[in-house]
Design an enzyme around this catalytic site. Structure first.
Site, PDB file in Angstrom:
ATOM      1  N   HIS A 141       3.659  -2.206   3.253  1.00 36.86           N
ATOM      2  CA  HIS A 141       3.704  -0.854   2.686  1.00 36.86           C
ATOM      3  C   HIS A 141       5.028  -0.657   1.983  1.00 36.86           C
ATOM      4  O   HIS A 141       6.084  -0.746   2.621  1.00 36.86           O
ATOM      5  CB  HIS A 141       3.501   0.178   3.797  1.00 36.86           C
ATOM      6  CG  HIS A 141       2.149   0.085   4.442  1.00 36.86           C
ATOM      7  ND1 HIS A 141       1.846  -0.884   5.373  1.00 36.86           N
ATOM      8  CD2 HIS A 141       1.015   0.808   4.250  1.00 36.86           C
ATOM      9  CE1 HIS A 141       0.573  -0.740   5.728  1.00 36.86           C
ATOM     10  NE2 HIS A 141       0.049   0.286   5.062  1.00 36.86           N
ATOM     11  N   ASP A 163       0.820  -1.222   0.000  1.00 35.91           N
ATOM     12  CA  ASP A 163       0.000   0.000   0.000  1.00 35.91           C
ATOM     13  C   ASP A 163       0.851   1.269   0.000  1.00 35.91           C
ATOM     14  O   ASP A 163       2.018   1.259   0.411  1.00 35.91           O
ATOM     15  CB  ASP A 163      -0.879   0.027   1.261  1.00 35.91           C
ATOM     16  CG  ASP A 163      -2.065  -0.916   1.150  1.00 35.91           C
ATOM     17  OD1 ASP A 163      -2.056  -1.791   0.259  1.00 35.91           O
ATOM     18  OD2 ASP A 163      -2.991  -0.772   1.965  1.00 35.91           O
TER      19      ASP A 163
END
Ligand code: NI
Length: 296
Positions: free
Chosen positions: A264, A122
């Site tokens: 992430h 992400d």
């Protein structure tokens, strides 16, 4: 006469072994194929079945040095302490390993039965850690899904294009990472549409799925957004602890068939964890797929 005695004693020994194997060391609810017939294993089986099932307050009352009796009237066994138990457990893992390798070695049929898991990243892309992650994914020839932020796509369209060209899925993580549940309809559509346009401009394709920032969803978000919502079921918390070791430990603890791992790509420590995570999943015979592939 001597020969007869010898044969009889061998026969007696054999029968005793069978009795020993099938009656004394056969606790009813231990899977037969996991049973290794050794004293050390019976200790482990005893521990697994009886000690662990006791309420924690009972544990203090247990004297680890005292004989431990197996179910079915088995022989007394001594569980000396927890450390000894862990050693036994390690030993068992090593003993079971060759059997697993045999399974992996078999062809076609086994391939189909491969467990699937999706690595998802992400908040990117960026110029450093995202690029490193792409290199690692390419090295191991595995696919992942990038939930990109529209603003970042506009800054680094070439990186998003490179990811798409490598076969990774590019999905939306909104334009500016706002909590979608706090927006009115117009703002909500702007967040999604701007991101979709940025992705289209970068890769020539619109995204088909999205992940709401913070995983925040409500009925309004569900009804208004036509893209497939994709959340996760394995949260590495990589953004919080920023420790490659903890990220790996989290994957090891929670990896499962159908798992969606949340990481992430904008943190260096996350990129630093990726190679070990992939190596672990491949060793565990997972096929790494995009979320589109997982949910198709
Ligand atoms: Ni996010």
């Amino acid at each position: 006469m001597r020969k007869k005695l010898l044969v009889l004693s061998i026969l007696f020994g054999f029968v005793s072994l069978l009795v020993f194997r099938f009656t004394i060391f056969s606790p009813s609810n231990v899977e037969a194929n996991k049973f290794l017939f050794s004293a050390t294993y019976s200790e482990q089986a005893g521990y697994e079945q009886f000690v662990k099932q006791l309420p924690p307050q009972k544990w203090d009352e247990l004297n680890w040095e005292s004989p431990f009796y197996m179910e079915n009237g088995g022989l007394p066994r001594v569980i000396r302490n927890c450390d000894a138990y862990i050693d036994v457990n390690d030993l068992l893992v090593k003993q079971e390993a060759p059997e697993e390798e045999l399974h992996e070695g078999s062809s076609g049929v086994q391939q189909e039965a491969r467990k699937k898991i999706a690595l998802t990243f992400d908040d990117g892309p960026n110029r450093t850690s995202t690029v490193q992650i792409l290199e690692i994914l390419e090295k191991y020839d595995v696919k992942a899904t990038f939930f990109v932020i529209g603003q970042n796509v506009e800054k680094y369209p070439d990186i998003v294009k490179a990811a798409a060209d490598q076969g990774h899925e590019i999905a939306s993580h909104s334009w500016s990472h706002k909590n979608l549940t706090k927006l009115n309809n117009a703002q909500l559509h702007a967040e999604i549409d701007q991101a979709s346009t940025a992705i289209f401009n970068a890769i020539g394709q619109y995204p088909t799925s999205y992940r709401p920032p913070y995983g925040a969803m409500n009925d309004q978000v569900r009804n208004e957004i036509t893209l497939n919502p994709i959340l996760w079921n394995i949260d590495t918390l990589d953004w919080q602890h920023k420790s490659p070791a903890k990220t790996l430990a989290s994957v090891k603890a929670h990896a499962k068939d159908g798992g969606v791992i949340l990481m992430h790509d904008i943190h260096q420590q996350s990129a630093d964890a990726v190679e070990a995570v992939i190596q672990y999943l491949l060793e565990e015979n997972y096929e790494l797929v995009t979320t589109g592939e997982l949910y198709k």
